[in-house]
Design an enzyme around this catalytic site. Structure first.
Site, PDB file in Angstrom:
ATOM      1  CB  SER A  15      -8.113   3.276   3.340  1.00  9.66           C
ATOM      2  OG  SER A  15      -7.165   2.671   4.234  1.00  9.66           O
TER       3      SER A  15
ATOM      4  CE  LYS B 281      -3.938   1.764   2.772  1.00 13.33           C
ATOM      5  NZ  LYS B 281      -4.761   1.449   3.969  1.00 13.33           N
TER       6      LYS B 281
ATOM      7  N   GLY C  90     -11.176  -1.198   9.703  1.00 13.74           N
ATOM      8  CA  GLY C  90     -11.826  -1.750   8.526  1.00 13.74           C
ATOM      9  C   GLY C  90     -11.039  -1.724   7.240  1.00 13.74           C
ATOM     10  CB  SER C  91      -8.208   0.286   6.097  1.00 12.84           C
ATOM     11  OG  SER C  91      -8.911   1.496   6.237  1.00 12.84           O
TER      12      SER C  91
END
Length: 501
Positions: free
Chosen positions: A137, A56, A160-161
């Site tokens: 994300s 990422k 939650g990403s």
């Protein structure tokens, strides 16, 4: 080198449509050649030796790639060394193939943006329905891993990403306990909730990667909480892991059935029967006693806002050796974003930062301590740990769409596995920016939750479920790259034969 060439070809086939990879590592081929030479000389660094991985674009690397968090504010900024996560991957022999797009600043800038959009990387789309919302994300990591653009990808999670994009991209995602994987030189939101983990197409692949990532780091004091030697996460992948275990279902987190949730809840209830058939005892209604209060509280918002004000400058910006845009804190970041045209302001606002700055304090204040203590109560005795201990459970299980929030506030682990997909007659629902959040063929998952540092047990349960269902293989993207590793290897062998003639 063949693996790198094959994965790059696959990326180039679909990146123009789905926009999941922001840049490729220009050193990837030379690194692959060095690792191939090591192997030829009898050196094997382990199961990830020579394996390409995408990471990422908020995980720093001290090389020719940028680490932008999706913003032009950090374009050209340099770090003094690799992030510990990137360093651990390299030590394990992995090839960092490139950086993946993300919801800008890990979804911590705007209240009116979209999952998978960043100024630097554009809009990422999911591969299971045209214009699919990729969630976030770790959007690019989710889409790239699902399409096999590397062995797997790394994501980061605050709340939650990793889990959410794994959920809608048909992936296994491991959200580790906060402190199991270092966050040194990872662009932060919250030191109390941020974590780094793998997003892969199988539980075992994710376990191999977690093994390489995990471990203590003197640059991240949260890793000092790791209890003793690391477990063998790969060995935890045992088909019989569920036998004799007690698995709880906190029904009050799932909520009432709606048209959108009905297919998920139906598949989830069927999964409970499968877990039971695998030898587990299902204990229903092991509810989170403080869930209603947690849902109404603003304590989690206060923690993230205050952490961001303190952590962005202290844990990242102050470490930069080159900072071309002189971004030193949230205020200077906001000013840059509002005045640099490519940042798409005001169409995409800075309301999250506005709220953080308006808070008026950081994570060293008494107000912060009170909010964090409330979080620990909601997620601990009133949430995950309370349910586990009150009902003598080995784990909890939830639809993944319901799993991130409570574990996030106490830093406890979650593992998600593919569960199913929306049926073909599903009504398409789009966001204000035209992304399809619900529609035919869009995947969803099931999550296993546990105590802090219980990753090995959760991996075992997830593996046992995965091997009995193999749901991932039944859900096909609408777009796929055509290049296969065998194609590139075959071309190389053919050229070698021709050269000998």
């Amino acid at each position: 080198m063949a693996k790198v060439k094959a994965y790059v070809a696959r990326i180039e086939e679909v990146n123009g449509t789905l926009h999941m990879v922001t840049e490729l590592n220009p050193d990837a081929l030379s690194i692959a050649a060095e690792l191939d030479a090591e192997r030829a000389n009898g050196t094997n660094r382990g199961p990830l030796h020579g394996i390409p991985i995408l990471i990422k674009n908020n995980i720093a690397t001290n090389d020719l790639m940028n680490n932008t968090a999706g913003s032009y504010a950090l374009l050209g900024a340099k770090v003094p060394r690799d992030s510990t996560i990137a360093s651990n991957l390299r030590k394990a022999g992995a090839i960092i193939l490139g950086k993946t797009n993300l919801s800008q600043w890990a979804n911590f800038r705007s209240t009116n943006s979209s999952n998978g959009w960043s100024a630097y990387g554009g809009q990422t789309f999911g591969a299971y329905y045209p214009n699919q919302d990729p969630s976030g994300s770790s959007s690019g990591s989710g889409v790239a891993s699902s399409l096999g653009l590397a062995l797997a990808a790394l994501g980061t999670e605050t709340s939650g990403s990793i889990l959410s994009p794994s959920n809608v991209n048909n992936l296994v995602g491991i959200k580790p306990s906060v402190g199991l994987t270092s966050r040194f030189l990872v662009v932060p939101i919250s030191e109390h909730q941020d974590t780094v983990g793998p997003m892969a197409r199988s539980v075992k692949d994710a376990a191999y990667i977690l093994q390489a990532l995990a471990g203590p780091d003197p640059n991240d004091n949260y890793t000092s909480a790791i209890p003793g030697p690391l477990p063998d996460y790969v060995a935890a992948c045992n088909f019989s892991s569920l036998a004799g275990k007690r698995i709880g279902v906190p029904r009050n987190v799932i909520g009432t059935t709606t048209a959108t949730s009905a297919p998920i809840i139906s598949a989830f209830n069927a999964a409970l029967s499968l877990l039971s058939a695998a030898g587990a005892t299902i204990v229903d209604n092991t509810n989170f006693t403080q869930y209603a209060a947690f849902s109404q509280s603003n304590s989690s918002t206060i923690v993230l806002d205050a952490d961001f004000i303190s952590d962005l400058p202290n844990l990242y910006l102050s470490k930069l050796t080159s900072n071309p845009n002189a971004i030193t804190d949230v205020s200077t970041l906001r000013n840059f974003t509002r005045t640099f045209p490519l940042e798409d302001y005001p169409d995409r606002n800075t309301a999250t930062w506005d709220q953080s700055l308006a808070l008026g304090f950081g994570n060293d204040s008494p107000q912060f301590a009170a909010a964090y203590a409330q979080n620990l109560f909601f997620g601990g005795p009133g949430g995950v740990t309370g349910a586990l201990r009150n009902y003598s459970l080995d784990a909890l299980v939830l639809p993944t769409r319901n799993s991130p929030g409570v574990p996030a506030v106490i830093g406890s682990p979650v593992v998600t596995v593919p569960l199913g997909a929306y049926p073909q007659n599903t009504t398409v629902q789009t966001s204000s920016r035209g992304l399809v959040g619900t529609g035919p063929n869009i995947p969803f998952g099931i999550s296993f939750l546990g105590e802090r540092f219980s990753e090995a047990e959760l991996i075992g349960f997830a593996y046992a479920f995965e091997q009995r269902t193999k749901v991932r293989n039944t859900i096909t993207p609408y777009i796929l790259p055509r290049t296969e590793l065998g194609d590139v290897v075959g071309m190389r062998k053919a050229r070698a034969r021709k050269a000998k003639l």
